[in-house]
Design a protein around this motif. Structure first.
Motif, PDB file in Angstrom:
ATOM      1  N   SER A   1       3.473 -10.574  -0.750  1.00  0.00           N
ATOM      2  CA  SER A   1       2.298 -11.195  -0.129  1.00  0.00           C
ATOM      3  C   SER A   1       1.057 -10.376  -0.486  1.00  0.00           C
ATOM      4  CB  SER A   1       2.447 -11.232   1.394  1.00  0.00           C
ATOM      5  OG  SER A   1       2.302  -9.924   1.923  1.00  0.00           O
ATOM      6  N   ARG A   2      -0.098 -10.992  -0.375  1.00  0.00           N
ATOM      7  CA  ARG A   2      -1.357 -10.309  -0.685  1.00  0.00           C
ATOM      8  C   ARG A   2      -1.542  -9.101   0.234  1.00  0.00           C
ATOM      9  NH1 ARG A   2      -5.444 -11.439  -4.055  1.00  0.00           N
ATOM     10  NH2 ARG A   2      -7.315 -10.271  -3.552  1.00  0.00           N
ATOM     11  N   GLU A   3      -1.147  -9.266   1.479  1.00  0.00           N
ATOM     12  CA  GLU A   3      -1.261  -8.177   2.457  1.00  0.00           C
ATOM     13  C   GLU A   3      -0.377  -6.980   2.064  1.00  0.00           C
ATOM     14  OE1 GLU A   3       0.062  -8.225   6.870  1.00  0.00           O
ATOM     15  OE2 GLU A   3      -1.848  -9.332   6.822  1.00  0.00           O
ATOM     16  N   ALA A   4       0.864  -7.276   1.689  1.00  0.00           N
ATOM     17  CA  ALA A   4       1.796  -6.222   1.261  1.00  0.00           C
ATOM     18  C   ALA A   4       1.275  -5.539   0.001  1.00  0.00           C
ATOM     19  CB  ALA A   4       3.182  -6.820   1.013  1.00  0.00           C
ATOM     20  N   ALA A   5       0.665  -6.340  -0.891  1.00  0.00           N
ATOM     21  CA  ALA A   5       0.125  -5.785  -2.138  1.00  0.00           C
ATOM     22  C   ALA A   5      -1.007  -4.809  -1.835  1.00  0.00           C
ATOM     23  CB  ALA A   5      -0.373  -6.910  -3.044  1.00  0.00           C
ATOM     24  N   ILE A   6      -1.891  -5.194  -0.943  1.00  0.00           N
ATOM     25  CA  ILE A   6      -3.038  -4.342  -0.584  1.00  0.00           C
ATOM     26  C   ILE A   6      -2.546  -3.011   0.005  1.00  0.00           C
ATOM     27  CG2 ILE A   6      -4.995  -4.144   1.048  1.00  0.00           C
ATOM     28  CD1 ILE A   6      -5.495  -7.191   0.402  1.00  0.00           C
ATOM     29  N   LYS A   7      -1.514  -3.097   0.831  1.00  0.00           N
ATOM     30  CA  LYS A   7      -0.929  -1.900   1.444  1.00  0.00           C
ATOM     31  C   LYS A   7      -0.281  -1.002   0.368  1.00  0.00           C
ATOM     32  CE  LYS A   7       1.707  -0.877   5.661  1.00  0.00           C
ATOM     33  NZ  LYS A   7       2.571   0.133   5.031  1.00  0.00           N
ATOM     34  N   ALA A   8       0.474  -1.642  -0.536  1.00  0.00           N
ATOM     35  CA  ALA A   8       1.148  -0.896  -1.609  1.00  0.00           C
ATOM     36  C   ALA A   8       0.128  -0.225  -2.521  1.00  0.00           C
ATOM     37  CB  ALA A   8       2.059  -1.827  -2.401  1.00  0.00           C
ATOM     38  N   LEU A   9      -0.987  -0.925  -2.814  1.00  0.00           N
ATOM     39  CA  LEU A   9      -2.027  -0.349  -3.680  1.00  0.00           C
ATOM     40  C   LEU A   9      -2.686   0.860  -3.005  1.00  0.00           C
ATOM     41  CD1 LEU A   9      -3.814  -3.530  -5.141  1.00  0.00           C
ATOM     42  CD2 LEU A   9      -2.339  -1.920  -6.368  1.00  0.00           C
ATOM     43  N   ALA A  10      -2.930   0.743  -1.704  1.00  0.00           N
ATOM     44  CA  ALA A  10      -3.544   1.864  -0.965  1.00  0.00           C
ATOM     45  C   ALA A  10      -2.633   3.087  -1.016  1.00  0.00           C
ATOM     46  CB  ALA A  10      -3.806   1.445   0.479  1.00  0.00           C
ATOM     47  N   ASP A  11      -1.317   2.833  -0.898  1.00  0.00           N
ATOM     48  CA  ASP A  11      -0.345   3.922  -0.964  1.00  0.00           C
ATOM     49  C   ASP A  11      -0.358   4.568  -2.366  1.00  0.00           C
ATOM     50  OD1 ASP A  11       2.150   5.362  -0.042  1.00  0.00           O
ATOM     51  OD2 ASP A  11       2.949   4.259  -1.758  1.00  0.00           O
ATOM     52  N   CYS A  12      -0.393   3.739  -3.402  1.00  0.00           N
ATOM     53  CA  CYS A  12      -0.445   4.257  -4.783  1.00  0.00           C
ATOM     54  C   CYS A  12      -1.695   5.112  -4.987  1.00  0.00           C
ATOM     55  CB  CYS A  12      -0.475   3.103  -5.786  1.00  0.00           C
ATOM     56  SG  CYS A  12       1.116   2.291  -6.014  1.00  0.00           S
ATOM     57  N   ARG A  13      -2.816   4.653  -4.436  1.00  0.00           N
ATOM     58  CA  ARG A  13      -4.081   5.391  -4.617  1.00  0.00           C
ATOM     59  C   ARG A  13      -4.051   6.742  -3.922  1.00  0.00           C
ATOM     60  NH1 ARG A  13      -7.471  -0.198  -4.398  1.00  0.00           N
ATOM     61  NH2 ARG A  13      -7.332  -0.533  -6.641  1.00  0.00           N
TER      62      ARG A  13
END
Lengths: 103, 103
Positions: free
Chosen positions: B2-14
């Motif tokens: 989901s877009r929400e999960a993606a945003i969370k995963a990207l924040a974690d990667c950053r």
């Protein structure tokens, strides 16, 4: 310092630099893996790859945490090169898998 | 994803990238300190600062130890930038203390 002592000290310094470089290399590869993960998420969700705002954040993080003795400008130029290489990598991956295509 | 999960995963990667960058920065400053030590020894013993042969050795060490996924060419370009910045640093120090002058 005698010339002989200097040659020995220089050899020791070079060994230390080579060891640091191998650790730098390992970290750069770890960074590449995270960048690849970002690319996969973005392609899956059809999000834009290039985000100038994020690149500014990376450079700000570098400037704020540079304890020296390396100059801040030198650190920024090194990280600009790192960012540039990783952007090229993402661009190549994007072209290989098709723009925004799910892998 | 989901877009929400993606945003969370990207924040974690950053966050992971920012942490890696701080470690890279610490290593680059450690490398700078060793380069400064080399400069001091060379100035004391009036040895030449610029040694193209040694720069080749550094790049060979990088090429030989790059386990990937970063491409060898990308790794070499990043280290060429690092070498270049540290050469500039040594040149500035040399000018500040006088060519070959004992500090």
């Amino acid at each position: 310092m005698s010339r002989e002592a200097a040659i020995k000290a220089l050899a020791d310094c070079r060994e230390r630099i080579d060891a640091i470089d191998r650790r730098l290399l390992a970290l750069l590869n770890e960074r590449t893996r995270v960048v690849e993960e970002i690319g996969r998420i973005k392609r899956e969700c059809k999000m834009p790859i290039y985000e100038p705002k994020r690149e500014e954040d990376v450079l700000r993080n570098v400037s704020e945490h540079n304890g020296g003795p390396m100059a801040v400008d030198a650190a920024r130029r090194i990280f600009e090169r790192i960012i540039d290489e990783m952007r090229t990598l993402q661009k190549l991956k994007m072209e290989a898998t098709g723009d925004g295509e799910v892998e």
